[in-house]
Each structure stands twice: as C-alpha cells, then as structure tokens.
Design a protein around this motif. Structure first.
Motif, PDB file in Angstrom:
ATOM      1  N   LYS A 114       0.851  -1.188   0.000  1.00 41.81           N
ATOM      2  CA  LYS A 114       0.000   0.000   0.000  1.00 41.81           C
ATOM      3  C   LYS A 114       0.889   1.242   0.000  1.00 41.81           C
ATOM      4  O   LYS A 114       2.009   1.227   0.486  1.00 41.81           O
ATOM      5  CB  LYS A 114      -0.898   0.015   1.243  1.00 41.81           C
ATOM      6  CG  LYS A 114      -1.880  -1.139   1.276  1.00 41.81           C
ATOM      7  CD  LYS A 114      -3.001  -0.922   0.293  1.00 41.81           C
ATOM      8  CE  LYS A 114      -4.004  -2.042   0.303  1.00 41.81           C
ATOM      9  NZ  LYS A 114      -4.243  -2.644  -0.976  1.00 41.81           N
ATOM     10  N   ILE A 115       0.357   2.313  -0.532  1.00 42.10           N
ATOM     11  CA  ILE A 115       1.083   3.579  -0.585  1.00 42.10           C
ATOM     12  C   ILE A 115       0.699   4.391   0.648  1.00 42.10           C
ATOM     13  O   ILE A 115      -0.485   4.567   0.923  1.00 42.10           O
ATOM     14  CB  ILE A 115       0.690   4.379  -1.847  1.00 42.10           C
ATOM     15  CG1 ILE A 115       0.951   3.576  -3.101  1.00 42.10           C
ATOM     16  CG2 ILE A 115       1.394   5.718  -1.876  1.00 42.10           C
ATOM     17  CD1 ILE A 115       2.354   3.603  -3.591  1.00 42.10           C
ATOM     18  N   ALA A 116       1.708   4.870   1.351  1.00 42.39           N
ATOM     19  CA  ALA A 116       1.435   5.794   2.454  1.00 42.39           C
ATOM     20  C   ALA A 116       1.328   7.176   1.831  1.00 42.39           C
ATOM     21  O   ALA A 116       2.326   7.755   1.413  1.00 42.39           O
ATOM     22  CB  ALA A 116       2.562   5.749   3.475  1.00 42.39           C
ATOM     23  N   SER A 117       0.111   7.668   1.731  1.00 44.02           N
ATOM     24  CA  SER A 117      -0.065   8.944   1.023  1.00 44.02           C
ATOM     25  C   SER A 117      -0.295  10.061   2.012  1.00 44.02           C
ATOM     26  O   SER A 117      -1.038   9.922   2.971  1.00 44.02           O
ATOM     27  CB  SER A 117      -1.238   8.858   0.047  1.00 44.02           C
ATOM     28  OG  SER A 117      -2.444   8.699   0.739  1.00 44.02           O
ATOM     29  N   SER A 118       0.364  11.158   1.733  1.00 43.47           N
ATOM     30  CA  SER A 118       0.095  12.353   2.529  1.00 43.47           C
ATOM     31  C   SER A 118      -1.080  13.063   1.886  1.00 43.47           C
ATOM     32  O   SER A 118      -1.346  12.902   0.700  1.00 43.47           O
ATOM     33  CB  SER A 118       1.335  13.246   2.565  1.00 43.47           C
ATOM     34  OG  SER A 118       1.739  13.549   1.252  1.00 43.47           O
ATOM     35  N   ALA A 119      -1.783  13.851   2.646  1.00 47.09           N
ATOM     36  CA  ALA A 119      -3.021  14.466   2.169  1.00 47.09           C
ATOM     37  C   ALA A 119      -2.789  15.384   0.975  1.00 47.09           C
ATOM     38  O   ALA A 119      -3.679  15.572   0.162  1.00 47.09           O
ATOM     39  CB  ALA A 119      -3.670  15.248   3.306  1.00 47.09           C
ATOM     40  N   ASN A 120      -1.581  15.932   0.844  1.00 44.15           N
ATOM     41  CA  ASN A 120      -1.367  16.880  -0.249  1.00 44.15           C
ATOM     42  C   ASN A 120      -0.717  16.242  -1.471  1.00 44.15           C
ATOM     43  O   ASN A 120      -0.426  16.915  -2.432  1.00 44.15           O
ATOM     44  CB  ASN A 120      -0.515  18.071   0.231  1.00 44.15           C
ATOM     45  CG  ASN A 120       0.833  17.617   0.757  1.00 44.15           C
ATOM     46  OD1 ASN A 120       1.112  16.422   0.785  1.00 44.15           O
ATOM     47  ND2 ASN A 120       1.646  18.565   1.184  1.00 44.15           N
ATOM     48  N   ASP A 121      -0.480  14.948  -1.440  1.00 42.44           N
ATOM     49  CA  ASP A 121       0.134  14.279  -2.581  1.00 42.44           C
ATOM     50  C   ASP A 121      -0.949  13.703  -3.472  1.00 42.44           C
ATOM     51  O   ASP A 121      -1.443  12.608  -3.259  1.00 42.44           O
ATOM     52  CB  ASP A 121       1.092  13.174  -2.104  1.00 42.44           C
ATOM     53  CG  ASP A 121       1.906  12.605  -3.260  1.00 42.44           C
ATOM     54  OD1 ASP A 121       1.711  13.055  -4.405  1.00 42.44           O
ATOM     55  OD2 ASP A 121       2.727  11.714  -3.008  1.00 42.44           O
ATOM     56  N   GLU A 122      -1.308  14.488  -4.502  1.00 42.96           N
ATOM     57  CA  GLU A 122      -2.433  14.099  -5.354  1.00 42.96           C
ATOM     58  C   GLU A 122      -2.120  12.827  -6.136  1.00 42.96           C
ATOM     59  O   GLU A 122      -2.968  11.963  -6.281  1.00 42.96           O
ATOM     60  CB  GLU A 122      -2.761  15.251  -6.309  1.00 42.96           C
ATOM     61  CG  GLU A 122      -4.075  15.064  -7.026  1.00 42.96           C
ATOM     62  CD  GLU A 122      -4.403  16.215  -7.955  1.00 42.96           C
ATOM     63  OE1 GLU A 122      -5.523  16.222  -8.453  1.00 42.96           O
ATOM     64  OE2 GLU A 122      -3.536  17.069  -8.180  1.00 42.96           O
ATOM     65  N   GLY A 129      -1.741   0.970  -4.802  1.00 45.64           N
ATOM     66  CA  GLY A 129      -0.578   0.312  -4.236  1.00 45.64           C
ATOM     67  C   GLY A 129       0.439   0.052  -5.324  1.00 45.64           C
ATOM     68  O   GLY A 129       0.272   0.464  -6.469  1.00 45.64           O
ATOM     69  N   VAL A 130       1.513  -0.638  -4.953  1.00 45.23           N
ATOM     70  CA  VAL A 130       2.541  -1.018  -5.915  1.00 45.23           C
ATOM     71  C   VAL A 130       2.649  -2.530  -5.873  1.00 45.23           C
ATOM     72  O   VAL A 130       2.836  -3.117  -4.797  1.00 45.23           O
ATOM     73  CB  VAL A 130       3.899  -0.365  -5.570  1.00 45.23           C
ATOM     74  CG1 VAL A 130       4.982  -0.859  -6.515  1.00 45.23           C
ATOM     75  CG2 VAL A 130       3.794   1.151  -5.637  1.00 45.23           C
ATOM     76  N   GLY A 131       2.493  -3.141  -7.035  1.00 45.97           N
ATOM     77  CA  GLY A 131       2.551  -4.596  -7.119  1.00 45.97           C
ATOM     78  C   GLY A 131       3.923  -5.057  -7.575  1.00 45.97           C
ATOM     79  O   GLY A 131       4.521  -4.465  -8.462  1.00 45.97           O
ATOM     80  N   LYS A 132       4.398  -6.118  -6.932  1.00 47.16           N
ATOM     81  CA  LYS A 132       5.661  -6.719  -7.347  1.00 47.16           C
ATOM     82  C   LYS A 132       5.337  -7.845  -8.323  1.00 47.16           C
ATOM     83  O   LYS A 132       4.561  -8.737  -8.019  1.00 47.16           O
ATOM     84  CB  LYS A 132       6.412  -7.275  -6.133  1.00 47.16           C
ATOM     85  CG  LYS A 132       6.786  -6.229  -5.102  1.00 47.16           C
ATOM     86  CD  LYS A 132       7.653  -6.833  -4.041  1.00 47.16           C
ATOM     87  CE  LYS A 132       7.247  -6.774  -2.648  1.00 47.16           C
ATOM     88  NZ  LYS A 132       6.245  -6.233  -1.965  1.00 47.16           N
ATOM     89  N   HIS A 133       5.937  -7.768  -9.499  1.00 46.65           N
ATOM     90  CA  HIS A 133       5.712  -8.801 -10.508  1.00 46.65           C
ATOM     91  C   HIS A 133       7.049  -9.096 -11.176  1.00 46.65           C
ATOM     92  O   HIS A 133       7.633  -8.215 -11.815  1.00 46.65           O
ATOM     93  CB  HIS A 133       4.678  -8.354 -11.541  1.00 46.65           C
ATOM     94  CG  HIS A 133       4.420  -9.384 -12.586  1.00 46.65           C
ATOM     95  ND1 HIS A 133       3.725 -10.540 -12.332  1.00 46.65           N
ATOM     96  CD2 HIS A 133       4.787  -9.452 -13.880  1.00 46.65           C
ATOM     97  CE1 HIS A 133       3.671 -11.268 -13.430  1.00 46.65           C
ATOM     98  NE2 HIS A 133       4.319 -10.628 -14.385  1.00 46.65           N
ATOM     99  N   SER A 139       2.747   0.121 -10.747  1.00 47.14           N
ATOM    100  CA  SER A 139       1.892   1.019  -9.969  1.00 47.14           C
ATOM    101  C   SER A 139       0.438   0.655 -10.261  1.00 47.14           C
ATOM    102  O   SER A 139       0.003   0.720 -11.415  1.00 47.14           O
ATOM    103  CB  SER A 139       2.152   2.477 -10.359  1.00 47.14           C
ATOM    104  OG  SER A 139       3.487   2.814 -10.104  1.00 47.14           O
ATOM    105  N   LEU A 140      -0.296   0.270  -9.234  1.00 46.58           N
ATOM    106  CA  LEU A 140      -1.684  -0.165  -9.414  1.00 46.58           C
ATOM    107  C   LEU A 140      -2.610   1.030  -9.231  1.00 46.58           C
ATOM    108  O   LEU A 140      -2.591   1.677  -8.183  1.00 46.58           O
ATOM    109  CB  LEU A 140      -2.011  -1.277  -8.409  1.00 46.58           C
ATOM    110  CG  LEU A 140      -1.055  -2.477  -8.464  1.00 46.58           C
ATOM    111  CD1 LEU A 140      -1.400  -3.478  -7.389  1.00 46.58           C
ATOM    112  CD2 LEU A 140      -1.065  -3.122  -9.844  1.00 46.58           C
ATOM    113  N   LEU A 141      -3.394   1.318 -10.252  1.00 43.65           N
ATOM    114  CA  LEU A 141      -4.247   2.504 -10.225  1.00 43.65           C
ATOM    115  C   LEU A 141      -5.496   2.285  -9.386  1.00 43.65           C
ATOM    116  O   LEU A 141      -6.115   1.231  -9.442  1.00 43.65           O
ATOM    117  CB  LEU A 141      -4.664   2.895 -11.647  1.00 43.65           C
ATOM    118  CG  LEU A 141      -3.564   3.427 -12.551  1.00 43.65           C
ATOM    119  CD1 LEU A 141      -4.132   3.781 -13.918  1.00 43.65           C
ATOM    120  CD2 LEU A 141      -2.889   4.634 -11.933  1.00 43.65           C
ATOM    121  N   ASN A 142      -5.848   3.300  -8.613  1.00 42.80           N
ATOM    122  CA  ASN A 142      -7.116   3.359  -7.914  1.00 42.80           C
ATOM    123  C   ASN A 142      -8.059   4.100  -8.855  1.00 42.80           C
ATOM    124  O   ASN A 142      -8.081   5.325  -8.874  1.00 42.80           O
ATOM    125  CB  ASN A 142      -6.940   4.102  -6.586  1.00 42.80           C
ATOM    126  CG  ASN A 142      -8.243   4.275  -5.844  1.00 42.80           C
ATOM    127  OD1 ASN A 142      -9.317   4.000  -6.381  1.00 42.80           O
ATOM    128  ND2 ASN A 142      -8.160   4.742  -4.628  1.00 42.80           N
TER     129      ASN A 142
END
Length: 155
Positions: A114-122, A129-133, A139-142
């Motif tokens: 999962k990505i730890a996102s700060s409130a101002n990082d659009e 999240g980021v998937g390892k393959h 980068s997995l899009l929401n």
C-alpha cells in the motif's frame, strides 16, 4: 521456484499499460473494452485532460488523457496507443488513453504494498498500491480516484 501457499490470499488480474516509461496496472474487472485510437469529438469547457467523446456501438463515452491528468507530457499517438473503456458501474463508461497495453498479470494481494499517502500528494491518491511482478514494480491505479472529479478534498 514458486510455491502455492493455501492461506486464503486473494489475487487479482491487472492489465499492465504504459504511460511514458512507467507501467501501471488496471484491475481487469473494470475494463470493458480496449479500442484503437480514433477520432475524439471535443467538448467545450471540459477539464484540460478530458479530450472529448467517442461513439462505441451507439454509446457516447467521454475520453480522458491519463498523461495530462497525471501532469505528464501530452499524449503521443502511435500505432500502439489504445483507449481503455472502463466501467466502475454498469451504466457509466469512460475511456482512458494509454500509450500501450503490455500484458495481463496476476498479482497476489501479499505482493501489493500500500502507498502511504500524505493528504497533499495528489498523485499518490491515484494509486491503490505497488505490485511486485517478476523483477519489476507495477503502480496499481485506484480507478475511482483517477476518474471521479474532486472539486475539493473532503476528509
């Protein structure tokens, strides 16, 4: 090399697409169709990243540029350019322009950070999240946060 652990881990299939030199994964359950680039009819007073609308089998579908939405350089249309038709809900389709469709991969949930996102990082809010393959990261899009227009962030 790989062991199948039966621990109730879920896996999801993603269509891997490229934008510039970055790879993004889009959950395959939301992809309705993949079409070649075609003429897009402009819509006045739309957001800059909304390119206009296309007609697919009688359905008018708005099309947006992920590159512009993410603040990248404008799309360069090539033979590999595609429009992914995304349906988050049965009645609402939207097209997103991507540079190229690479492959379909299956990623276990345990291989997604999962990505730890700060409130101002659009940009981080656009990622689930980021998937390892293999050796790489995808980068997995929401999709809901990418597609849904936010006037203001209400938290």
């Amino acid at each position: 090399m790989e062991t199948n652990k039966v621990t109730g881990n879920d896996s999801k299939q993603y269509i891997v697409v490229t934008l510039g030199n970055e790879q993004f994964g889009i959950n395959i359950q939301y992809v309705d169709n993949i079409v070649r680039m075609q003429r897009i009819t402009r819509v006045p007073k739309a957001q800059p990243y909304f390119k206009g609308v296309i007609n697919i089998r009688g359905e008018i579908i708005p099309v947006m540029s992920l590159r512009l939405k993410f603040g990248l350089e404008p799309d360069e249309i090539t033979n590999a350019t595609r429009i992914l038709i995304i349906k988050l809900e049965p009645q609402s389709a939207i097209g997103i322009i991507i540079d190229e469709v690479k492959e379909v991969v299956t990623i276990d949930d345990e291989n997604v950070d999962k990505i730890a996102s700060s409130a101002n990082d659009e940009k981080a809010s656009y990622l689930a999240g980021v998937g390892k393959h293999g050796d790489g990261l995808i980068s997995l899009l929401n999709l809901s946060s990418v597609i849904i227009e936010r006037e203001t962030d209400v938290k």
